[in-house]
Structure formats: structure tokens, C-alpha cells
Design a protein around this motif. Structure first.
Motif, PDB file in Angstrom:
ATOM      1  N   GLU A  68       0.841  -1.200   0.000  1.00 13.73           N
ATOM      2  CA  GLU A  68       0.000   0.000   0.000  1.00 13.73           C
ATOM      3  C   GLU A  68       0.871   1.243   0.000  1.00 13.73           C
ATOM      4  N   VAL A  69       0.352   2.288  -0.584  1.00 15.30           N
ATOM      5  CA  VAL A  69       1.018   3.591  -0.587  1.00 15.30           C
ATOM      6  C   VAL A  69       0.010   4.626  -0.118  1.00 15.30           C
ATOM      7  N   ILE A  70       0.466   5.540   0.742  1.00 20.51           N
ATOM      8  CA  ILE A  70      -0.358   6.663   1.195  1.00 20.51           C
ATOM      9  C   ILE A  70       0.296   7.949   0.718  1.00 20.51           C
ATOM     10  N   THR A  71      -0.454   8.797   0.018  1.00 20.23           N
ATOM     11  CA  THR A  71       0.125  10.047  -0.452  1.00 20.23           C
ATOM     12  C   THR A  71      -0.949  11.093  -0.701  1.00 20.23           C
ATOM     13  N   LYS A  72      -0.559  12.351  -0.587  1.00 21.86           N
ATOM     14  CA  LYS A  72      -1.382  13.488  -0.989  1.00 21.86           C
ATOM     15  C   LYS A  72      -1.004  13.989  -2.376  1.00 21.86           C
ATOM     16  N   SER A  73       0.029  13.423  -2.962  1.00 25.11           N
ATOM     17  CA  SER A  73       0.651  14.052  -4.115  1.00 25.11           C
ATOM     18  C   SER A  73       0.291  13.403  -5.446  1.00 25.11           C
ATOM     19  N   PRO A  74      -0.072  14.224  -6.435  1.00 24.72           N
ATOM     20  CA  PRO A  74      -0.270  13.701  -7.792  1.00 24.72           C
ATOM     21  C   PRO A  74       1.015  13.218  -8.439  1.00 24.72           C
ATOM     22  N   LEU A  75       2.152  13.480  -7.814  1.00 25.46           N
ATOM     23  CA  LEU A  75       3.420  12.987  -8.345  1.00 25.46           C
ATOM     24  C   LEU A  75       3.415  11.464  -8.472  1.00 25.46           C
ATOM     25  N   ILE A  76       2.566  10.794  -7.722  1.00 30.86           N
ATOM     26  CA  ILE A  76       2.517   9.339  -7.800  1.00 30.86           C
ATOM     27  C   ILE A  76       2.191   8.859  -9.214  1.00 30.86           C
ATOM     28  N   THR A  77       1.490   9.679  -9.995  1.00 28.30           N
ATOM     29  CA  THR A  77       1.151   9.251 -11.354  1.00 28.30           C
ATOM     30  C   THR A  77       2.387   9.170 -12.249  1.00 28.30           C
ATOM     31  N   ARG A  78       3.476   9.786 -11.850  1.00 29.27           N
ATOM     32  CA  ARG A  78       4.741   9.608 -12.571  1.00 29.27           C
ATOM     33  C   ARG A  78       5.116   8.138 -12.660  1.00 29.27           C
ATOM     34  N   ASP A  79       4.747   7.383 -11.623  1.00 27.22           N
ATOM     35  CA  ASP A  79       5.122   5.975 -11.531  1.00 27.22           C
ATOM     36  C   ASP A  79       3.977   5.045 -11.914  1.00 27.22           C
ATOM     37  N   LEU A  80       3.034   5.538 -12.720  1.00 28.33           N
ATOM     38  CA  LEU A  80       1.867   4.740 -13.073  1.00 28.33           C
ATOM     39  C   LEU A  80       2.256   3.418 -13.741  1.00 28.33           C
ATOM     40  N   THR A  81       3.168   3.476 -14.698  1.00 24.21           N
ATOM     41  CA  THR A  81       3.575   2.249 -15.383  1.00 24.21           C
ATOM     42  C   THR A  81       4.173   1.252 -14.411  1.00 24.21           C
ATOM     43  N   LEU A  82       4.994   1.734 -13.499  1.00 25.23           N
ATOM     44  CA  LEU A  82       5.603   0.858 -12.494  1.00 25.23           C
ATOM     45  C   LEU A  82       4.535   0.264 -11.576  1.00 25.23           C
ATOM     46  N   LEU A  83       3.557   1.070 -11.180  1.00 23.72           N
ATOM     47  CA  LEU A  83       2.478   0.578 -10.324  1.00 23.72           C
ATOM     48  C   LEU A  83       1.637  -0.468 -11.059  1.00 23.72           C
ATOM     49  N   GLN A  84       1.448  -0.287 -12.351  1.00 22.63           N
ATOM     50  CA  GLN A  84       0.732  -1.287 -13.137  1.00 22.63           C
ATOM     51  C   GLN A  84       1.504  -2.611 -13.160  1.00 22.63           C
ATOM     52  N   GLN A  85       2.815  -2.520 -13.314  1.00 23.10           N
ATOM     53  CA  GLN A  85       3.639  -3.724 -13.301  1.00 23.10           C
ATOM     54  C   GLN A  85       3.595  -4.407 -11.940  1.00 23.10           C
ATOM     55  N   LEU A  86       3.667  -3.611 -10.895  1.00 22.56           N
ATOM     56  CA  LEU A  86       3.602  -4.167  -9.544  1.00 22.56           C
ATOM     57  C   LEU A  86       2.264  -4.853  -9.296  1.00 22.56           C
ATOM     58  N   SER A  87       1.184  -4.268  -9.837  1.00 28.86           N
ATOM     59  CA  SER A  87      -0.148  -4.824  -9.629  1.00 28.86           C
ATOM     60  C   SER A  87      -0.304  -6.197 -10.274  1.00 28.86           C
ATOM     61  N   GLN A  88       0.530  -6.496 -11.250  1.00 25.23           N
ATOM     62  CA  GLN A  88       0.491  -7.807 -11.884  1.00 25.23           C
ATOM     63  C   GLN A  88       1.200  -8.864 -11.047  1.00 25.23           C
ATOM     64  N   ARG A  89       2.045  -8.399 -10.121  1.00 24.42           N
ATOM     65  CA  ARG A  89       2.831  -9.332  -9.314  1.00 24.42           C
ATOM     66  C   ARG A  89       2.421  -9.343  -7.838  1.00 24.42           C
TER      67      ARG A  89
END
Length: 391
Positions: A202-223
Motif C-alpha cells: 500500500e502507498v499513502i500520499t497526498k501528491s499527484p506525483l505518484i502518477t509519474r510511476d503509473l507504469t511501475l504501479l501497473q507492473q507491480l499490480s500484476q505481481r
């Protein structure tokens, strides 16, 4: 402690902002906080200590003081009020101790965590610098950067120890605060986790900067099982600025939530803290849930403000300036307790559950990742909704 190859020495100044914020290298021997050390139901990791967002209600300001005092910095935060020796009174406290107060769960008073090994001593110039700043201000003006967090995590992470327990990134400071744009430590943590399978992250954040890592989060979600908690207390931009001095505007956070969900990442809204008399109205909470639903949130959860010692020193004076009509009530109530009253909590829980039901969210008090629960499932909701009152 000898710095790793390619890393600056301990306590080196890495960067400085025009408004006076400095970023210092924080040496670390471990980066994972276990449930045994925090007495919480999850593992946690924080790549930074301190946060530039400057939220007035932040529970984690003591984290910074504990780390500095453990390194011998003392400062104005010492119990004798003079710095130096006063810091030794709490030298045994650790970041794990500060992580007891997270936005995700109801908390109880807990015993101190066992001591960590001493950090390399603070240089005299750093001691002088930090000692000249009130501890509640140092938290947002002297950001400690764990430059070796990825290497240490690689050496120390044992997935078998985590088991089905979640690993939460950002329990004490925002992992996507402005420092992340330069140092990219949260991204490095995610890249390490991509080497494994079957974790609950899980990640907790207030920041839209997290969308910078969208591709990485998609990859993580597969694993792994991944959930992103976008934290937001109000849609009112002016009110948000009065409570959170430098955090991203509400609209940007809702846009980030939409980008995550449209990208197939499991994400929801975390309304925490809900500030009594300020952000707890039915209308305001309802607007938040409506916006979250429109953005594709899988869940919305919330919890009431707690005022521990660190948050109290910053928030109560701010309340007197910004919301003077509430000051006496807060002093009377929070002067005796860190938490809201049981009656308030019960009324707030009823309000949240009813709103969750109205907007088609699962009614889960703790909050996250009930993926098997059908969306829109009706929770038990009371016939009468009481108005939460602080006193």
C-alpha cells in the motif's frame, strides 16, 4: 558508518530551497518497521523523515525529533527546553515509535519501542543549524533523506517474514512529497519490490506525483496486491490551504486518483484526518465521496483527528488563529485526550457508513482492499444519523 559507494557522507547537505528548506542525508541500518516494533498490524517503510507539505495536524512531527535526538542533536525539542541534555531523555525512541500514529487505524497508547543502535553523531554545524529551529518547524524545513533506502531494503527484505501482512509506504511522511522529484527514493523502493511476487503493498500520499510511476504501479499490480490511498480532507481549496500549508490542491489529487483507476490500479480515497467542526459536515464528506466515485475510487474511508503531543503543539495555536470560534472547545476536549470522544466517533462512523452506502462504496471501517466484496453492497446503516459534536 561508512557511506555506500556513490552516496554522500552521513548528514551531508544534499540540496536547499529558497525558502530555507534543507535536505540532509540520513544514514540508516534498517528501513523496515515491523508490526512487533510499532504494535500495528502492518509493516511500514518511509524513505524520508520530515515533510515539506507542512500539514498543521500532522501526527508525525515527533519522528524527526526522535531521529535527531538519537544522533545527539538535542535542540529546542529537548525535554528541558534547552537542547543538548534534554534530548537524551528520549534518545531511545525511534521512527518505529512515531509510526504508531497512522491515519489508517484507530490507535491506543503504546509502550516505547526498544532502542535502535546509535546513528553517526551529528556534525557541530548541523547541530547548530537544527538547534536554531523549533522542532515542529524543523520537521518541514530539515528533510532527512534515506539515500541508501533501496540498497538496505534489498539486503534486509525477507518476503517470508511479511507473509500476508501489508507493507505500507508512507505512514509517517509523504513518500511523494516534493523531495521525491529529485531523489526518487520511493520509485527505487517500488523497483526493488518488483523483483518479488505475492506481497500486499500500500502507498499513502497526498501528491499527484505518484502518477509519474503509473507504469511501475501497473507492473507491480500484476505481481502483488497493490492499493494506493490518495489522502484528502476537503474539496474546498481555500479550506485545504488553511489546514495544509503546501500540499497539492484537492482537484489535483482527484485527477491523480482518476489517472490511477483508469490505468487499472486499485486505488481509493483516504479522508484523514476528519477535523471536528471543520471538515466533518455531511455535505462536505458527501462531496468528497461523490468526487471519488466519479474518479473511479474503489473505496473511501476516513478517521477522526488525533492530537498527540507533536500535532498539538502545531495545530492548537494554528486553530486559535484560523478558527478561533473552535479554540475553546478543542482546548477543553483535546486537553484531556489525544482522541475524540466515543460519542463523536460513533456518530462519525454512522455518518461515514451511510455516505459510503449512498455512494456505492463498501462499508469497511479499517479501510482498504476488500476486492471480493461486490461494489455497492449495502452495509448495516442506522435509521437515524446523529450529528457529530466535539463536546
Amino acid at each position: 558508518m561508512t557511506p555506500a559507494a556513490g552516496h554522500p557522507p552521513a548528514w551531508a547537505v544534499l540540496d536547499e530551497r529558497r525558502r530555507g528548506t534543507r535536505f540532509l542525508t540520513l544514514p540508516v541500518r534498517s528501513v523496515l518497521n515491523s508490526p512487533a516494533s510499532t504494535h500495528m498490524g502492518f509493516w511500514s517503510i518511509n524513505p524520508y523523515v520530515g515533510c515539506e507539505f507542512g500539514c498543521t495536524y500532522c501526527y508525525a512531527r515527533d519522528t524527526h525529533r526522535y531521529v535527531v535526538e538519537r544522533a545527539g542533536g538535542g535542540g529546542k525539542g529537548g525535554k528541558d527546553g534547552k537542547g543538548g541534555k534534554g534530548g537524551n531523555v528520549v534518545v531511545e525512541r525511534s521512527e518505529a515509535r512515531a509510526n504508531q500514529q497512522t491515519e489508517l487505524v484507530a490507535l491506543q497508547s503504546l509502550p516505547s519501542s526498544p532502542p535502535l543502535p546509535p546513528l553517526p553523531p551529528l556534525p557541530p554545524d548541523v547541530i547548530s543549524d537544527i538547534a536554531g529551529i523549533a522542532p515542529e518547524d524543523a520537521f518541514e524545513r530539515r528533510i532527512l533523506v534515506k539515500t541508501e533506502v533501496a540498497e538496505v531494503l534489498t539486503r534486509t527484505l525477507n518476503p517470508a517474514r511479511l507473509g500476508d501482512t501489508s507493507l505500507v509506504i508512507g505512514t509517517a511522511t509523504d513518500p511523494y512529497q516534493p523531495a521525491e522529484r529529485r531523489f526518487r527514493l520511493t520509485r527505487q523502493i517500488l523497483e526493488v519490490l518488483l523483483r518479488y511476487r505475492g506481497l500486499s503493498i500500500e502507498v499513502i500520499t497526498k501528491s499527484p506525483l505518484i502518477t509519474r510511476d503509473l507504469t511501475l504501479l501497473q507492473q507491480l499490480s500484476q505481481r502483488h496486491e497493490v492499493s494506493i490511498n490518495i489522502s484528502l480532507v476537503t474539496l474546498d481549496a481555500r479550506l485545504a490551504r488553511r489546514l495544509e500549508l503546501r500540499s497539492p490542491v484537492p482537484a489535483a489529487r482527484i485527477r491523480a486518483l482518476r489517472r490511477l483507476t483508469q490505468g487499472g490500479v486499485h486505488a481509493g480515497l483516504l479522508i484523514a484526518p476528519i477535523v471536528p467542526g471543520i471538515t466533518d459536515s455531511r455535505a462536505g464528506l458527501g462531496r468528497l465521496m461523490a468526487a471519488a466515485k466519479e474518479a473511479g475510487a474503489r473505496y473511501v474511508v476516513g478517521s477522526a483527528l488525533r492530537l498527540g503531543p507533536a500535532a498539538r503543539h502545531r495545530f492548537l495555536p494554528h486553530l486559535i488563529r484560523e478558527f478561533p470560534e473552535l479554540a475553546e472547545r478543542y482546548e477543553r476536549h483535546y486537553g484531556k485526550s489525544e482522541a475524540v470522544s466515543a460519542d463523536y466517533q460513533e456518530a462519525l462512523t454512522r455518518r461515514l457508513r451511510r455516505l459510503q452506502h449512498e455512494h456505492g462504496f463498501p462499508a469497511d471501517e479499517i479501510g482498504r482492499r476488500r476486492r471480493q466484496q461486490p461494489e455497492g453492497r449495502a452495509p448495516r446503516s442506522p435509521v437515524v444519523e446523529e450529528q457529530p459534536t466535539l463536546l
